[in-house]
Write a protein that holds these residues in place. Structure first.
Motif, short mmCIF file in Angstrom:
data_model
loop_
_atom_site.label_atom_id
_atom_site.label_comp_id
_atom_site.label_asym_id
_atom_site.label_seq_id
_atom_site.Cartn_x
_atom_site.Cartn_y
_atom_site.Cartn_z
N PHE A 350 -11.16 -2.50 13.04
CA PHE A 350 -10.02 -3.10 13.73
C PHE A 350 -9.62 -4.37 12.96
O PHE A 350 -10.41 -5.31 12.87
N LEU A 351 -8.42 -4.38 12.42
CA LEU A 351 -7.99 -5.45 11.52
C LEU A 351 -7.34 -6.56 12.35
O LEU A 351 -6.11 -6.67 12.45
N ILE A 352 -8.19 -7.40 12.90
CA ILE A 352 -7.74 -8.42 13.84
C ILE A 352 -6.70 -9.34 13.21
O ILE A 352 -5.72 -9.73 13.85
N ASN A 353 -6.90 -9.69 11.95
CA ASN A 353 -6.05 -10.68 11.30
C ASN A 353 -5.00 -10.07 10.38
O ASN A 353 -4.43 -10.77 9.54
N ALA A 354 -4.70 -8.78 10.55
CA ALA A 354 -3.62 -8.21 9.75
C ALA A 354 -2.31 -8.94 10.06
O ALA A 354 -2.00 -9.19 11.23
N PRO A 355 -1.55 -9.32 9.05
CA PRO A 355 -0.27 -9.99 9.32
C PRO A 355 0.67 -9.07 10.09
O PRO A 355 0.61 -7.85 9.95
N ASN A 356 1.54 -9.66 10.88
CA ASN A 356 2.55 -8.88 11.58
C ASN A 356 3.79 -8.82 10.68
O ASN A 356 4.61 -9.72 10.67
N SER A 357 3.89 -7.74 9.92
CA SER A 357 4.96 -7.62 8.93
C SER A 357 6.22 -6.97 9.48
O SER A 357 7.24 -6.89 8.80
N ASN A 358 6.16 -6.46 10.72
CA ASN A 358 7.24 -5.64 11.26
C ASN A 358 8.29 -6.51 11.96
O ASN A 358 8.04 -7.06 13.03
N LEU A 359 9.47 -6.59 11.38
CA LEU A 359 10.52 -7.39 11.98
C LEU A 359 10.99 -6.81 13.31
O LEU A 359 11.65 -7.50 14.09
N SER A 360 10.64 -5.53 13.55
CA SER A 360 11.00 -4.89 14.82
C SER A 360 9.82 -4.79 15.77
O SER A 360 9.85 -4.02 16.73
N ALA A 361 8.78 -5.58 15.53
CA ALA A 361 7.60 -5.54 16.40
C ALA A 361 7.99 -5.85 17.84
O ALA A 361 8.83 -6.73 18.10
N ALA A 362 7.37 -5.12 18.77
CA ALA A 362 7.74 -5.27 20.18
C ALA A 362 7.44 -6.65 20.73
O ALA A 362 8.07 -7.09 21.69
N ASN A 363 6.47 -7.34 20.13
CA ASN A 363 6.14 -8.68 20.64
C ASN A 363 7.05 -9.77 20.09
O ASN A 363 6.90 -10.95 20.43
N GLY A 364 8.01 -9.41 19.22
CA GLY A 364 8.95 -10.38 18.69
C GLY A 364 8.36 -11.36 17.71
O GLY A 364 8.98 -12.38 17.37
N GLU A 365 7.15 -11.08 17.21
CA GLU A 365 6.45 -12.02 16.34
C GLU A 365 6.34 -11.52 14.91
O GLU A 365 5.49 -11.97 14.14
N GLY A 366 7.18 -10.55 14.53
CA GLY A 366 7.08 -9.99 13.20
C GLY A 366 7.72 -10.86 12.13
O GLY A 366 8.68 -11.60 12.38
N GLY A 367 7.19 -10.76 10.92
CA GLY A 367 7.72 -11.51 9.79
C GLY A 367 7.08 -12.87 9.65
O GLY A 367 6.56 -13.44 10.61
N PHE A 368 7.14 -13.41 8.44
CA PHE A 368 6.47 -14.68 8.18
C PHE A 368 7.05 -15.83 8.99
O PHE A 368 6.33 -16.75 9.40
N THR A 369 8.35 -15.79 9.26
CA THR A 369 8.95 -16.91 10.00
C THR A 369 8.37 -17.05 11.40
O THR A 369 8.45 -18.13 12.00
N ASN A 370 7.78 -15.97 11.92
CA ASN A 370 7.16 -16.02 13.24
C ASN A 370 5.63 -16.11 13.17
O ASN A 370 4.96 -16.04 14.21
N ASN A 371 5.10 -16.24 11.97
CA ASN A 371 3.64 -16.23 11.80
C ASN A 371 2.99 -17.46 12.40
O ASN A 371 3.44 -18.59 12.18
N THR A 372 1.91 -17.25 13.15
CA THR A 372 1.14 -18.35 13.71
C THR A 372 -0.32 -18.31 13.26
O THR A 372 -1.12 -19.12 13.71
N ASN A 373 -0.67 -17.35 12.40
CA ASN A 373 -2.04 -17.23 11.95
C ASN A 373 -2.31 -18.25 10.84
O ASN A 373 -1.69 -18.18 9.77
N PRO A 374 -3.23 -19.18 11.05
CA PRO A 374 -3.48 -20.22 10.04
C PRO A 374 -4.08 -19.68 8.74
O PRO A 374 -4.13 -20.42 7.75
N LEU A 375 -4.51 -18.43 8.73
CA LEU A 375 -5.03 -17.85 7.49
C LEU A 375 -3.94 -17.67 6.45
O LEU A 375 -4.23 -17.51 5.26
N TYR A 376 -2.66 -17.68 6.88
CA TYR A 376 -1.54 -17.44 5.96
C TYR A 376 -0.53 -18.57 6.08
O TYR A 376 0.56 -18.42 6.66
#
Length: 554
Positions: A350-376
């Protein structure tokens, strides 16, 4: 009743015309093979069994022809039914909107609750197709004029086990769960013994009567297999055949579902004897072949079958190269994943820290501009991790990624479209069944010892003794089944047995989007919610003189 079953015996033989090595030159048309010829010899009956194996994963129009919904190409049988159990129950979570094959409709609970849906129709007719073929074999062999050889007994044992499997599937979907209802009075499904058209049956039998038939068939299968030719081994196709271990495994499942704890525990022990717990390398290999040592039963899918965009891996894997996958990475419930200890290697898929690359993600958090993971912290690091994951796991640059996405189910050729094997039964499930059954019997020490081998094989720091009450142990079993069997289709029936609701919003949330999931976001527990019971196909009610609109599930 069941008018489409009249084609099944001949179709199963036709399926084998170009897949069985011994008969690949047989070019007779389908309608040239009579039922009498099909059942005349051991060799021909063995072809029917092999056709049944293949019908488990073929697209439904090859099994249930007629140009109607039941022959629709959108359901390749177990490719669809196996992962559906996790899709319906909210274990296999959609991260974006993609509704190929009605897969999102299932998660939203708008399909199995509709009596005209493709899902309820094809599942119903496929299961009764198995029963009709099994009946033909059982009835013919029971005439007693064929020599009782080990080979014939193997055919008979498989027919009994197949029939039990089909009835168990039917009663667990189209009737109220045994433990949450009143089995002696709750309506089950029709029991069919005919092997010739018009396949008339009695009205709906009670749930108890159906379970009695299942147990009678499994007992007959087990006793028959004891004197039958053994199942061959060494080839991936071999485990497509049902044998005494499969029958014991089905007995364990049936007993667990009906609260017969002692039988469940002993049957599970009997089923798993020759199937050692997998190593870490095997467990992480993708669950794509019946050759894995734990596999008791599964379909060896012929590589040239045209189930490519209808396959299990298209619906459930994150490495398949199809739009359902690329646009909609499947994620696991983060509450489950976060509870896995770091010492348990199953957490690695289970890739817990996979980036959310999907601009159409249902949670609205896709793409780098919405990234909150401090690893990136930079876009370059964000994109580099996406590229690294694609390189490591074999998907393409067009595949989206998402936190908590899984890599448990992977094809042998990641990034491709080939359908791989489907696993139906593993020995790990049998350890879990025994442990759960012993806990419900009040034998906590016995339950701990039953679970210990599996727990210690998966988690280097595992300590089963901390679960020393029935309540704590059952909660731990729920966790262990959730992790070990994730994506393998068990969660829907597990929740019915445990009378647990679906609640994606509880305890911090599963990661599912309420907007995307709609009715599937929360479903009250099965004992209080009729929607856990599938609708009977309306076409069946219209065609069957023994059923009326009053027989429809509420």
């Amino acid at each position: 009743m069941l008018s489409y079953i009249k084609f099944s015996l001949l179709v199963c033989l036709a399926l084998l015309a170009y897949s069985c090595e011994d008969d690949y030159l047989d070019t007779r048309p389908t309608d040239a093979i009579s039922a009498t010829d099909a059942l005349a010899t051991e060799a021909n009956m063995e072809l029917i069994i092999r056709g049944m194996h293949r019908a488990m994963y073929s697209q439904s129009q090859t099994v249930l022809p007629g140009g109607t919904a039941v022959g629709n190409t959108a359901r390749a049988n177990e490719h669809y039914w196996v992962p559906l159990g996790d899709n319906l129950a909210g274990g296999l979570i959609h991260s974006a909107s993609a509704n190929n094959l009605g897969w999102l409709d299932q998660a939203q609970w708008t399909s199995h609750t509709d009596q005209t849906s493709l899902t309820v129709e094809v599942h119903w007719y496929h299961r009764y197709n198995i029963i009709a073929n099994s009946n033909a074999l059982i009835n013919r062999i029971s005439e007693g004029d064929l020599p009782e050889t080990p080979r014939l007994l193997n055919i008979l044992g498989q027919a009994y086990a197949y029939r039990a499997y089909a009835y168990l599937s039917l009663v667990q979907h189209y009737a109220k769960g045994y433990l949450i209802g009143n089995p002696s009075t709750d309506p089950g499904v029709p029991i069919l013994f005919s092997s010739e058209t018009p396949f008339e049956s009695a009205p709906r039998s009670t749930v108890q009567e159906v379970y009695d038939q299942i147990n009678a068939d499994l007992d007959a299968a087990i006793s028959t297999f004891e004197n039958a030719a053994p199942r061959p081994s060494g080839n991936a196709f071999d485990k497509s055949n049902l044998n005494i271990d499969v029958a014991w495994g089905l007995k364990a499942r049936t007993a667990l579902a009906s609260g017969d704890w002692e039988t469940a525990a002993q049957a599970a022990v009997n089923a798993r004897q020759d199937y050692p717990i997998m190593s870490e390398a095997d467990w992480k290999a993708g669950f794509n072949t019946t050759l894995l040592p734990e596999v008791i039963w599964g379909s060896n899918v012929i590589g040239t079958e045209t189930t490519f965009f209808r396959s299990y891996f298209y619906l459930a894997s994150n490495t398949f190269n199809g739009s359902q996958v690329r646009n909609n990475p499947k994620i696991a419930d983060r509450r489950l994943v976060d509870a896995i200890p770091d010492t348990d290697y199953r957490k690695d898929v289970f890739l817990i820290n996979a980036p959310n690359s999907n601009l159409s993600a249902a949670n609205g958090e896709g793409g780098f501009t919405n990234n909150t993971n401090p690893l990136y912290p930079t876009e370059e690091e964000f994109e580099a991790e996406i590229a690294r994951l694609a390189s490591e796991w074999g998907w393409t640059s067009a595949h989206n990624t998402h936190p908590y996405m899984h890599v448990k189910l992977r094809q042998q050729n990641p990034g491709g479209i080939e359908p791989d094997d489907i696993i139906y039964m593993r020995s790990s499930e049998m350890y879990l069944i025994e442990a759960e059954a012993r806990a419900y019997m009040g034998d906590i020490a016995g339950a701990q010892e039953a679970l210990r081998p599996l727990g210690e094989a998966r988690d280097s720091a595992y300590d089963v003794t901390q679960y020393d009450t029935e309540e704590s142990f059952i909660e731990h079993i729920k966790f262990q089944r959730g992790v070990e069997l994730w994506g393998e289709g068990f969660l829907f029936q597990d929740k019915i047995r445990w009378d647990d609701p679906i609640d994606h919003g509880a305890n911090g949330g599963s990661g599912a989007s309420e907007t995307l999931y709609q009715d599937g976001y929360f479903q009250e527990r099965p004992s209080q919610n009729d929607d856990w019971v599938w609708k009977i196909p309306q076409r069946e009610i219209d065609a069957n003189p023994n059923l009326t609109s009053a027989d429809q599930n509420p």
